[in-house]
Design an enzyme around this catalytic site. Structure first.
Site, PDB file in Angstrom:
ATOM      1  CD  GLU A   1      -2.965  -1.011   0.109  1.00  0.00           C
ATOM      2  OE1 GLU A   1      -3.117   0.080  -0.475  1.00  0.00           O
ATOM      3  OE2 GLU A   1      -3.599  -2.043  -0.197  1.00  0.00           O
TER       4      GLU A   1
ATOM      5  CB  CYS B   1      -6.719  -2.939   5.987  1.00  0.00           C
ATOM      6  SG  CYS B   1      -7.015  -4.710   6.079  1.00  0.00           S
TER       7      CYS B   1
ATOM      8  CG  HIS C   1      -4.331  -5.316   1.518  1.00  0.00           C
ATOM      9  ND1 HIS C   1      -4.532  -3.957   1.501  1.00  0.00           N
ATOM     10  CD2 HIS C   1      -5.164  -5.785   2.477  1.00  0.00           C
ATOM     11  CE1 HIS C   1      -5.455  -3.625   2.402  1.00  0.00           C
ATOM     12  NE2 HIS C   1      -5.851  -4.723   3.003  1.00  0.00           N
TER      13      HIS C   1
END
Lengths: 200, 200, 200, 200
Positions: free
Chosen positions: D78, D141, D165
Site C-alpha cells: 500500500e 486495514c 495486502h
C-alpha cells in the site's frame, strides 16, 4: 410470420428479471411478424413442459429465448446448448440436478439456428455492446435452449431458435459494482435480434 | 452561481473520452447556475497550468472534474486526491513521472469537498449505478483533482471541488467484453452531480 | 496402463506455456501407469493431424490434454468440446477460421469421458482450487479436445479423454494484476488428475 | 534491529486470515533483526488502542502490517493511508463508522515510509506477483496503517512503516473461482518484505 420470444421470471434473489422486463416492453409486431411473448418459470421441469407445447402449437418461424446473465457486461448470443442439467443452486421449485441429461436419447449438443453472428453484428451497428457466448451454463437457461432446439429438431420443423443472455439492468446494480445496462438498451437489443432473425 | 466542469481529451488509444463527450452535451445552465465547460489535456503539465488559472480567474462556486475510468462498471465519485504522480503509461505528451509530487510543499492528500455521498445517493435515485471510489489513481486524473483542491485551499476559497470517474460508453465497448454505459446516462449523471453540489 | 498427456507450446505473446512446463516436470510413471508426454503446436492443423495418429498408435488408456487459460483463477476441468473452430486471433501458423467444423460429419459436441467431477474433488482435497468449466472456447484447445474425443469414438476405443485448463503461472503475472498459480501447484494438479483418471 | 509485523484475525465470514497464518509461520529472526509478531483484532477500536502502545513500547525499526484483500490476484504494497473510517460492513465488534476520521486533528493522509517500490521489485525477483496499491480501503486495514504512521509521526520516530495486502490462500478459494496463492508464497512474500525494509 410468427416469433415466439420468452423471458424468465426472477431468480437468484433478484426482484426482477431484465429478460422478461424487456420482452414485455416489445411491440406486438416487429418487421411484419407477430410476437408471441411468454414468461417462463425458472424451473427445469417448467421449461421442458412449456416450451415443447408452445412450439408445437404455435409453430413459430423464429424462437428467441432470453435470460439474465448477471455479471456479463454485454449482450451475448449463445452459440450452443448442451444436454446436461447441473446446478448446486436449486431452481425456483428447489430442484438441483447433478449431471442429468435434459432429454434422454438426445444428442450432446445443438448449435443455435438463429443467425448468431449477424445478430451480434447488427447489435453493434445499433451501438449495443454484444458478443457470441460459447456457454449458456448448465442451469435453466441452457435447459430451455436445449429443449427448444431439440423439440424443433425432433419435429422436423424449420424454425430458427436460439438464446440471448443480457446483463443486469441498472436498477439491479445501483449499489453494487457490477456491469449493467439500461432497460431500454436491452429492449432495443431484442428488437434488433427479432428483426435480424427475420431478415438474414 | 458558477460551476466549472471539465472533461478530458482521449488517451490510452481510445478515440473519444466519454467525460468530455458528456460535458459537451450538458446544457449551459443547471439549477440556476451557469456552466463553464473546459476540455483538459491528458498531460500532467497541462492540468497543473490550466486548472489553477481557470479557478482563480473564474472563481466558480463548484468545480467538477470528470474523467474516464475504463473497466469500472459504475459512476464513481472520488473521495480523495493524493500528492503523487506515478505512471508507467506516458501522458499525452510523453511524460511518465515516477513517484513525483504534484506540488512540492503540499499535503499528502486532500479530501473532495463535493458532497460525495449525497451525489452517489442522488445518482442511485435517478437509476444510475454509482459508488464512492477511494482512489483516483496516480495518473493525470488524480493530478487534476489534487491541483484543483490545492489551488482552492491555498487561495482560501470556499469552492467545492471533486472528481467523477465514468465507465466506457457503449461505442468504446462494442466489440470487447468490458462494462459500459450509454452516453446519455453519463450526461445525466453529470447533471445530477451539478444539481446536487448546488443544493446539498 | 498408459496415459497420454499433452501440453501446448506458447501462444498469444507469452514466452512459456504453463501446461507444457508442468507436463514436462511430471514423473515418467504415476500410479503404475506409464506417461507418454507430448508437446502440441498451437495450430488447428497440427492438433488434428498429431492427436489422431498418437491415439491410434499408442492406444493409451487415458488421454489428458492440458492448456493455458490466462485469466482464469483456478484449475478447470472441461466438460464438453464442440465441433467448431472460430477465432479472430490467428493460431501459431496464422490460421484464423470462422465458424468451421473441427471435423465434417461429426456430432455437435462430445462430453469429456474423464471423471470430471472426481478430478475436481480430488484437486480440492489436495488444496488446489478447481472447478468444472462448461466451455473450452473455440480456439485450438477446444479443437484438440474435440479431436481426441472424436478419434476415440470413431475408433470405438474405451480410452477416457478430456481437457484441463490451467491459470497463468507466477512468472507470467509478475507485473500484471492477473490470477496466477505456482508451477509446482499446476504440476501437482496434473499428477492428481492422472491418478484420479486411473482410479475412479 | 527490531521488526514489528502484524496479521489480522479472520473477518467477513472467513475461517482463517492468510495474513496471520503467514506471519505466524515466519522465523523469529530475519536478516539479523528480531521479529515481534502480533495478531490484531479486526476492530477499529482495537487497532487504534493496540498499535500506538506496541509501537511506543517496542520502538521497532520497521513496522509491517499485513492483511487480507480477498479478490486481489497479487501481493500489493500500500502506498497511502487516509484519515477516514467508512464501512457498511461492521467490524468484528459490530462497529460500522460512516465517514469518521481515524484521528481528529490528523492530516488527510500519510504515505507509507516502507520502501514500497523496492519491496515490489524484490517480490517480483523472487517470482511472487506483486504491485503497488493506491488504496487500502476505508475499513480496519486502512485504519491500522493510518494509526501506525500517525503514531510514528507524532512521536517523531524514524521507524519505517507500511501495509501489505495479500490475496486469499488456496484453502479459502477451493470451491470458488477467486484468485488465490499458496500460503508458502504469502509467507515468503513477508520474509522478502522484511528483508528489503531492513536493507534498502
Amino acid at each position: 410470420m410468427k416469433v415466439l420470444i420468452t423471458g424468465f421470471e426472477p431468480f437468484g434473489g433478484e426482484e426482477i428479471n431484465p429478460s422478461w422486463e424487456a420482452v414485455e416492453r416489445l411491440p406486438e409486431n416487429i418487421g411484419g411478424a407477430r410476437l408471441i411473448k411468454h414468461r417462463l418459470p425458472v424451473t427445469f421441469r417448467g421449461v421442458r413442459e412449456i416450451l415443447p407445447r408452445l412450439i408445437v402449437e404455435e409453430r413459430p418461424d423464429v424462437v428467441i429465448l432470453t435470460g439474465q446473465a448477471g455479471g456479463r457486461p454485454n449482450v451475448t448470443v449463445e452459440r450452443v446448448a448442451i444436454n446436461v442439467m447441473d446446478s448446486k443452486m436449486p431452481d425456483n421449485e428447489g430442484f438441483a440436478p447433478e449431471d442429468e441429461p435434459v432429454f434422454e436419447d438426445a444428442p450432446a449438443a445443438y448449435f443455435a439456428t438463429l443467425p448468431v453472428k449477424a445478430i451480434v453484428a447488427a447489435l453493434r451497428r445499433k451501438n449495443i455492446p454484444a458478443g457470441v457466448s460459447n456457454t449458456a451454463g448448465t442451469y435453466v437457461c441452457n435447459a430451455a435452449m436445449f429443449t427448444a432446439l431439440h423439440t424443433i429438431a425432433v419435429a422436423g420443423m424449420e424454425t430458427r431458435a436460439g438464446f440471448i443472455h443480457v446483463p443486469f439492468i441498472h436498477e439491479q446494480a445501483l449499489e453494487k459494482p457490477r456491469p449493467s445496462m439500461a432497460l431500454e438498451t436491452v429492449t432495443r437489443a431484442f428488437e434488433v435480434a427479432v428483426r435480424t432473425s427475420l431478415e438474414v
